[in-house]
Design a protein around this motif. Structure first.
Motif, mmCIF file in Angstrom:
data_model
loop_
_atom_site.group_PDB
_atom_site.id
_atom_site.type_symbol
_atom_site.label_atom_id
_atom_site.label_comp_id
_atom_site.label_asym_id
_atom_site.label_seq_id
_atom_site.Cartn_x
_atom_site.Cartn_y
_atom_site.Cartn_z
ATOM 1 N N LYS A 211 37.507 44.701 55.180
ATOM 2 C CA LYS A 211 38.076 45.220 53.935
ATOM 3 C C LYS A 211 37.682 44.377 52.728
ATOM 4 O O LYS A 211 37.598 44.878 51.604
ATOM 5 N N ASN A 212 37.413 43.077 52.955
ATOM 6 C CA ASN A 212 37.063 42.197 51.842
ATOM 7 C C ASN A 212 35.604 42.316 51.418
ATOM 8 O O ASN A 212 35.188 41.679 50.454
ATOM 9 N N VAL A 213 34.815 43.096 52.161
ATOM 10 C CA VAL A 213 33.400 43.268 51.838
ATOM 11 C C VAL A 213 33.149 44.610 51.151
ATOM 12 O O VAL A 213 32.100 44.831 50.566
ATOM 13 N N ILE A 214 34.115 45.502 51.197
ATOM 14 C CA ILE A 214 33.920 46.859 50.675
ATOM 15 C C ILE A 214 33.560 46.843 49.196
ATOM 16 O O ILE A 214 32.628 47.525 48.757
ATOM 17 N N LEU A 215 34.269 46.056 48.387
ATOM 18 C CA LEU A 215 34.015 46.031 46.942
ATOM 19 C C LEU A 215 32.607 45.515 46.650
ATOM 20 O O LEU A 215 31.893 46.078 45.804
ATOM 21 N N ALA A 216 32.200 44.436 47.339
ATOM 22 C CA ALA A 216 30.852 43.898 47.134
ATOM 23 C C ALA A 216 29.800 44.932 47.507
ATOM 24 O O ALA A 216 28.773 45.069 46.836
ATOM 25 N N ALA A 217 30.055 45.692 48.578
ATOM 26 C CA ALA A 217 29.112 46.727 49.005
ATOM 27 C C ALA A 217 29.027 47.845 47.971
ATOM 28 O O ALA A 217 27.937 48.366 47.687
ATOM 29 N N GLN A 218 30.149 48.210 47.389
ATOM 30 C CA GLN A 218 30.156 49.287 46.400
ATOM 31 C C GLN A 218 29.384 48.897 45.137
ATOM 32 O O GLN A 218 28.825 49.752 44.454
ATOM 33 N N GLN A 219 29.318 47.615 44.829
ATOM 34 C CA GLN A 219 28.597 47.170 43.636
ATOM 35 C C GLN A 219 27.078 47.278 43.814
ATOM 36 O O GLN A 219 26.348 47.314 42.821
ATOM 37 N N VAL A 220 26.618 47.339 45.062
ATOM 38 C CA VAL A 220 25.179 47.417 45.316
ATOM 39 C C VAL A 220 24.586 48.678 44.692
ATOM 40 O O VAL A 220 23.465 48.669 44.174
ATOM 41 N N ALA A 221 25.339 49.777 44.740
ATOM 42 C CA ALA A 221 24.836 51.048 44.220
ATOM 43 C C ALA A 221 24.445 50.950 42.746
ATOM 44 O O ALA A 221 23.552 51.672 42.288
ATOM 45 N N GLU A 222 25.094 50.051 41.994
ATOM 46 C CA GLU A 222 24.803 49.912 40.567
ATOM 47 C C GLU A 222 23.587 49.024 40.299
ATOM 48 O O GLU A 222 23.117 48.941 39.171
ATOM 49 N N LEU A 223 23.080 48.365 41.357
ATOM 50 C CA LEU A 223 22.023 47.374 41.172
ATOM 51 C C LEU A 223 20.694 47.779 41.789
ATOM 52 O O LEU A 223 19.729 47.019 41.732
#
Length: 370
Positions: A211-223
């Motif tokens: 659960k603590n990695v979900i936000l970091a993973a979601q930011q990849v789409a913007e990069l």
């Protein structure tokens, strides 16, 4: 410093808010940079700076340090700040994250052996990885005009996991790149982005498996210019369930929907230990206690790993469940696994039982019930 008085769970655990402390470090570093100073975190017990042989002068275009060295350090009373100061003389790109029981260390150095010797004085080493960055640099330069580039496929998969057995299981189910990480050792957005970019596919699915990695993973789409979808898996068993529903013939959105639904069909149990004495939901926990969690929530404690595992399964398994899968951690011997498998089969006669070597740190067992 005031955060324990603002949130009862922090007060009970005897810790400050990690995000707040991280923000303090960022602001202190920014201030030091604006003032033209070198930022160093204060430590309660500073260590003397060690003398090391001077490095040869680096020619333009060469790497100052040749070896990317990583390891997991397990000990009884680790101090990340003290470790950081001790290792700072051996190289750059130094990263030490963790707590008193387990720390992840990353450094670029010309003396990987000396780094490991320093760490061995503090505890035991696991998942040691030393990469020759000079070879990687040369490979990058030579690869400008490959004779036979890999064909690009429509859809690729990146997943997060820690443990050789879990990585093999994920790769066997179609994962292109497994990023090392998990509880207390979360990969950064940069690491996930590098994994996505390395996959020869125009679209990529990411399985955070925590659960603590979900936000970091979601930011990849913007990069990235690639199409990215994140399946919000909170555990490796959820990730495996999602991969069973993966169909490379379908598109990104269709797979994302099907895999998200499939991931929610599995319950996850985890058997770990307490690194410090604390209080959770009114329950007193002593350092070294065995902890049983279901879908991330503490449900039982004890002193014996096997007893806690059976208690967790007793709370997880329902009449309509058919399969129990157990991934054994790096500290579990084959004899222990066989003994637990026998008791699970005797206690849950209506379920098929599967055991796999996961090799994960921190968790004696990861349990999946479907």
């Amino acid at each position: 410093a005031r955060t324990p008085s603002l949130l009862s769970v922090l007060r009970d655990a005897g810790v400050v808010d990690a995000g707040g402390q991280g923000l303090v470090f960022i602001l202190e570093g920014a201030l030091a940079a604006l003032q033209g100073k070198e930022y160093q975190q204060e430590t309660s017990s500073p260590q003397p700076v060690k003398e090391i042989p001077a490095q040869d002068e680096v020619e333009p275009g060469q790497l100052a340090y040749g070896y990317c060295t990583e390891a997991l350090l397990r000990g009884a009373a680790l101090d990340p700040d003290s470790i950081r100061q001790t290792l700072s003389v051996y190289g750059d790109s130094l990263l030490v994250v963790g707590d008193a029981g387990l720390a992840k260390v990353h450094i670029h150095t010309n003396q990987p052996g000396r780094v490991l010797e320093e760490l061995l004085q503090l505890g035991t080493l696991h998942d040691i990885k030393i990469d020759n960055m000079l070879d990687q640099h040369r490979t990058t330069l030579v690869a400008e005009t490959p004779s036979q580039p890999k064909p690009e496929k429509a859809l690729g998969v990146v997943a997060v996991a820690m443990g050789d057995g879990l990585k093999v299981a994920l790769e066997g189910l179609g994962v292109d790149v497994v990023v090392s990480g998990g509880q207390t050792m979360n990969p950064s957005t940069e690491e996930l982005l590098a994994a996505v970019e390395s996959v020869m596919a125009s679209s990529v699915l990411i399985l955070p498996n925590n659960k603590n990695v979900i936000l970091a993973a979601q930011q990849v789409a913007e990069l990235t210019t690639k199409q990215v979808a994140v399946i919000p898996t909170k555990s490796v068993p959820q990730g495996i369930a999602a991969l069973v529903a993966f169909n490379p013939e379908l598109g990104l959105e269709e797979n994302a929907a099907a895999m998200t639904t499939a991931s929610q069909s599995v319950k996850t149990g985890e058997i770990t230990y307490a690194v410090r004495s604390t209080q959770v939901n009114g329950c007193e926990i002593q350092s070294g206690d065995i902890l049983g969690l279901i879908d991330g929530k503490l449900v039982t404690t004890g002193r014996e790993v096997e007893a806690v595992a059976l208690d967790v399964l007793d709370q997880m398994v329902e009449p309509d469940n058919e399969l129990i899968t157990v991934f054994t951690g790096e500290e579990i011997e084959d004899e222990q696994a066989v003994a637990l498998a026998t008791k699970i089969s005797q206690q849950f006669t209506d379920c098929e039982v599967e055991f796999h070597r996961g090799g994960q740190p921190l968790y004696y067992y990861i349990l999946a019930v479907e």
